[in-house]
Motif scaffolding. Structure first.
Motif, short mmCIF file in Angstrom:
data_model
loop_
_atom_site.label_atom_id
_atom_site.label_comp_id
_atom_site.label_asym_id
_atom_site.label_seq_id
_atom_site.Cartn_x
_atom_site.Cartn_y
_atom_site.Cartn_z
N ILE A 196 0.84 -1.20 0.00
CA ILE A 196 0.00 0.00 0.00
C ILE A 196 0.87 1.25 0.00
CG2 ILE A 196 -0.43 0.38 2.47
CD1 ILE A 196 -3.18 0.14 -0.18
N ASP A 197 2.04 1.17 0.66
CA ASP A 197 2.98 2.30 0.67
C ASP A 197 3.60 2.51 -0.71
OD1 ASP A 197 2.51 2.76 3.38
OD2 ASP A 197 4.13 1.41 3.98
N SER A 221 -8.87 0.85 1.68
CA SER A 221 -7.95 -0.28 1.61
C SER A 221 -6.77 -0.07 2.55
CB SER A 221 -7.42 -0.46 0.18
OG SER A 221 -8.44 -0.76 -0.71
N ALA A 222 -6.24 1.14 2.56
CA ALA A 222 -5.08 1.44 3.40
C ALA A 222 -5.44 1.37 4.88
CB ALA A 222 -4.54 2.82 3.05
N SER A 223 -6.61 1.87 5.25
CA SER A 223 -6.98 1.90 6.66
C SER A 223 -7.30 0.51 7.21
CB SER A 223 -8.16 2.84 6.89
OG SER A 223 -9.33 2.33 6.29
N PRO A 236 -3.36 -5.56 -0.71
CA PRO A 236 -4.11 -5.81 -1.95
C PRO A 236 -3.47 -6.93 -2.76
CG PRO A 236 -3.47 -3.48 -1.77
CD PRO A 236 -2.79 -4.22 -0.68
N GLN A 237 -4.29 -7.69 -3.46
CA GLN A 237 -3.79 -8.73 -4.34
C GLN A 237 -3.08 -8.10 -5.53
OE1 GLN A 237 -7.20 -11.17 -5.32
NE2 GLN A 237 -6.94 -12.38 -3.48
N MET A 255 -4.43 -0.46 -9.76
CA MET A 255 -4.13 0.84 -9.15
C MET A 255 -2.97 1.51 -9.89
SD MET A 255 -4.35 0.06 -5.10
CE MET A 255 -5.88 -0.21 -4.24
N ALA A 256 -1.93 0.75 -10.17
CA ALA A 256 -0.76 1.28 -10.85
C ALA A 256 -1.12 1.80 -12.25
CB ALA A 256 0.34 0.22 -10.95
N GLU A 257 -1.95 1.07 -12.96
CA GLU A 257 -2.36 1.46 -14.31
C GLU A 257 -3.04 2.82 -14.31
OE1 GLU A 257 -2.19 0.29 -17.48
OE2 GLU A 257 -0.98 -1.43 -16.97
N THR A 258 -3.79 3.14 -13.25
CA THR A 258 -4.48 4.44 -13.19
C THR A 258 -3.49 5.60 -13.14
OG1 THR A 258 -4.66 4.62 -10.77
CG2 THR A 258 -6.41 3.40 -11.93
#
Length: 77
Positions: A4-5, A35-37, A42-43, A50-53
């Protein structure tokens, strides 16, 4: 660096507010922060989405081939 970091670091590098990640994935603006909290990891397919965004790709490369610009997820952390 935890998963997540790593996503948060990419968001900072690209100037992407984390509230923009969810909507680009078809989710709510609070998707990333929720998700972070939760403290969950994450899978890989979620991290890739997320990276693609943010214009990044998730890739597995040999240890010796990792470029200095890469954001590395370290399972030991």
């Amino acid at each position: 660096m935890k998963t997540i970091d790593a996503v948060r670091a990419v968001a900072e590098r690209t100037g992407t507010p984390t509230t923009h990640i969810g909507p680009k994935m078809g989710k709510s603006p609070k998707y990333f922060s929720a998700s972070a909290s939760r403290g969950s990891t994450p899978q890989a397919d979620t991290v890739a989405a997320m990276a693609e965004t943010m214009g990044y790709r998730l890739a597995l490369v040999p240890r010796g081939d990792v470029p200095p610009s890469a954001v590395v997820i370290d399972p030991a952390e």
